[in-house]
Write a protein that holds these residues in place. Structure first.
Motif, short mmCIF file in Angstrom:
data_model
loop_
_atom_site.label_atom_id
_atom_site.label_comp_id
_atom_site.label_asym_id
_atom_site.label_seq_id
_atom_site.Cartn_x
_atom_site.Cartn_y
_atom_site.Cartn_z
N THR A 162 12.77 4.66 -7.58
CA THR A 162 13.15 3.47 -7.69
C THR A 162 12.52 2.45 -6.73
OG1 THR A 162 15.02 3.64 -6.10
CG2 THR A 162 15.47 4.18 -8.42
N GLU A 163 12.67 1.33 -6.87
CA GLU A 163 11.99 0.26 -5.62
C GLU A 163 12.40 0.63 -4.29
OE1 GLU A 163 9.76 -2.30 -3.81
OE2 GLU A 163 9.73 -1.87 -6.08
N ALA A 164 13.97 0.99 -4.23
CA ALA A 164 14.53 1.26 -2.70
C ALA A 164 13.70 2.69 -2.49
CB ALA A 164 16.14 1.29 -3.14
N GLY A 165 13.68 3.52 -3.48
CA GLY A 165 13.18 4.85 -3.12
C GLY A 165 11.76 4.79 -2.70
N ARG A 166 10.75 3.81 -3.11
CA ARG A 166 9.42 3.56 -2.68
C ARG A 166 9.48 2.94 -1.41
NH1 ARG A 166 8.54 2.34 -8.34
NH2 ARG A 166 9.31 0.12 -8.11
N GLN A 167 10.41 2.03 -1.24
CA GLN A 167 10.45 1.25 0.19
C GLN A 167 10.93 2.14 1.30
OE1 GLN A 167 12.99 -2.31 0.11
NE2 GLN A 167 11.34 -3.22 -1.48
N ALA A 168 11.59 3.36 0.71
CA ALA A 168 12.31 4.18 1.89
C ALA A 168 11.05 5.15 2.20
CB ALA A 168 13.61 4.98 1.36
N LEU A 169 10.31 5.65 1.30
CA LEU A 169 9.30 6.44 1.28
C LEU A 169 8.15 5.88 2.20
CD1 LEU A 169 7.77 9.27 0.88
CD2 LEU A 169 6.98 8.34 -1.32
N GLN A 170 7.94 4.65 1.74
CA GLN A 170 6.70 3.87 2.83
C GLN A 170 7.29 3.70 4.25
OE1 GLN A 170 4.02 2.79 0.87
NE2 GLN A 170 3.04 2.54 2.81
N THR A 171 8.51 3.59 4.41
CA THR A 171 9.00 3.39 5.93
C THR A 171 8.99 4.61 6.51
OG1 THR A 171 10.58 1.59 5.30
CG2 THR A 171 10.93 2.84 7.20
N ARG A 172 9.25 5.95 6.08
CA ARG A 172 9.25 7.25 6.40
C ARG A 172 7.79 7.41 6.70
NH1 ARG A 172 11.28 11.50 2.95
NH2 ARG A 172 10.94 12.58 4.97
N TRP A 173 6.91 7.25 5.93
CA TRP A 173 5.51 7.37 6.16
C TRP A 173 4.90 6.78 7.45
CZ3 TRP A 173 1.86 10.41 3.88
CH2 TRP A 173 0.56 9.94 4.05
N HIS A 174 5.25 5.51 7.39
CA HIS A 174 4.59 4.60 8.66
C HIS A 174 5.41 5.29 9.94
CE1 HIS A 174 2.19 2.07 6.66
NE2 HIS A 174 3.28 1.49 5.83
N GLN A 175 6.69 5.64 9.96
CA GLN A 175 7.14 6.22 11.08
C GLN A 175 6.73 7.40 11.55
OE1 GLN A 175 11.33 5.93 9.87
NE2 GLN A 175 11.67 4.14 10.53
N ALA A 176 6.19 8.25 10.61
CA ALA A 176 5.54 9.46 10.96
C ALA A 176 4.08 9.47 11.15
CB ALA A 176 5.81 10.34 9.75
N HIS A 177 3.39 8.30 11.44
CA HIS A 177 2.18 8.12 11.88
C HIS A 177 1.88 7.45 12.95
CE1 HIS A 177 1.53 9.58 7.59
NE2 HIS A 177 0.35 9.88 8.09
#
Length: 309
Positions: free
Chosen positions: A294-309
């Motif tokens: 979902t759009e919320a799922g994509r945004q949450a994944l994007q946030t986790r990705w940036h936080q982990a880099h």
């Protein structure tokens, strides 16, 4: 219940080792517990189901590098020295790699022989490789790297419909009623099972209840197709399966043995986790939940990705 991100069946690989004079480095990441036969000897000496280096006569240490099959956030490391009693390393450390940089996951720690040495990890960076350093030498049966897979958001977006329950996409088992014969995480591994032993199988129930497994999806998604795979389960497949989430039933179907069942869903709504009830017991090879974030799922994944880099 974190999956083992380094497991060979997830796609992990032991890419290098300083020495493997007695036993091969590839044994570190094979599925299942190590086995031992006290009578087996070969040209290299005692045959061990693990990785074993020669006795050091100079200062230094030995190390092996493992590429994770599913890169992600490491939560726990297990340095398993099962069956290594007089030849285990007294100490070990584990490093992680991200963006061509090595950093510490587990500091130099004491090990026990013939034991599963478990160490919690407190690091929120996405790891692609781990490096096991044993000091000074010796043998390790298995290296387990438990954690949360973190897929690349760009890859998920480009692929479109993906299996959101797959380990490499962040899927994981949250809880299970029974794991007598095999691990429920097997349900989420890549590729088809090659035998009944590569699936999830429960003990035979002798009461009126049923077995179940709870699966967390990698991201909030809308599931389009549910795949329930009973291949190799000829006489011990469940009779019926019910898949549901948040009080809603998504699938309620009879189950055939040694069969791949694919069920198209009609407007299932956003889903973050599911529970699969099998009636009354038995086993499955794989569970696939094909869908799109979902759009919320994509945004949450994007946030986790940036936080982990």
């Amino acid at each position: 219940m974190y999956p083992d991100l380094a497991l060979r069946t997830v796609g992990g690989s032991v890419v290098s080792a300083t020495d493997e004079s007695f036993a091969a480095k590839e044994n570190l990441i094979v599925p299942g517990p190590p086995v031992f036969d006290p009578t087996t000897f070969g040209h290299r000496g005692k045959v061990y189901d693990g990785w074993e280096t020669r006795r050091r006569r100079t200062p230094g240490h030995d190390e092996a590098v493992v590429r994770l099959g599913a890169p992600g956030i490491v939560r726990r490391i297990v340095v398993d020295t099962t069956w290594f009693t007089g030849n285990y390393p007294p100490q070990a450390a584990v490093d992680g790699r991200a963006d061509d940089e090595w950093f510490e996951l587990v500091p130099l720690s004491d090990l026990k022989g013939d034991s599963e040495n478990a160490i919690d990890v407190r690091c929120d960076r996405r790891v692609t490789e781990v490096r096991l350093r044993i000091v000074p030498d010796g043998g390790v049966a298995r290296l387990r790297v438990f954690g949360e897979a973190l897929p690349d958001p760009a890859l998920i977006a480009a692929l479109g419909t993906v299996d959101l329950a797959a380990v490499e996409n962040g899927g994981h088992v949250r809880d299970v009623s029974n794991r007598f014969y095999s691990e429920p995480q097997n349900l989420l591994l890549p590729g088809p099972a090659r035998s009944m032993g590569e699936g999830w199988e429960t003990a035979r129930r002798r009461d009126s209840g049923n077995d179940w497994v709870e699966i967390g999806l990698g991201v909030e998604s809308r599931i389009a197709v549910v795949e329930l795979d009973t291949r190799y389960f000829l006489h011990n497949a469940p009779a019926r399966a019910v898949l549901g989430t948040a009080g809603r039933t998504l699938v309620d179907t009879d189950v055939e043995p040694d069969t791949v069942h694919r069920i198209v869903l009609q407007d299932p709504g956003p889903v973050t986790d599911v529970r699969l009830d099998i009636h009354p017991d038995g086993g499955l090879s794989r569970v696939r939940l094909w869908g799109t974030p979902t759009e919320a799922g994509r945004q949450a994944l994007q946030t986790r990705w940036h936080q982990a880099h």
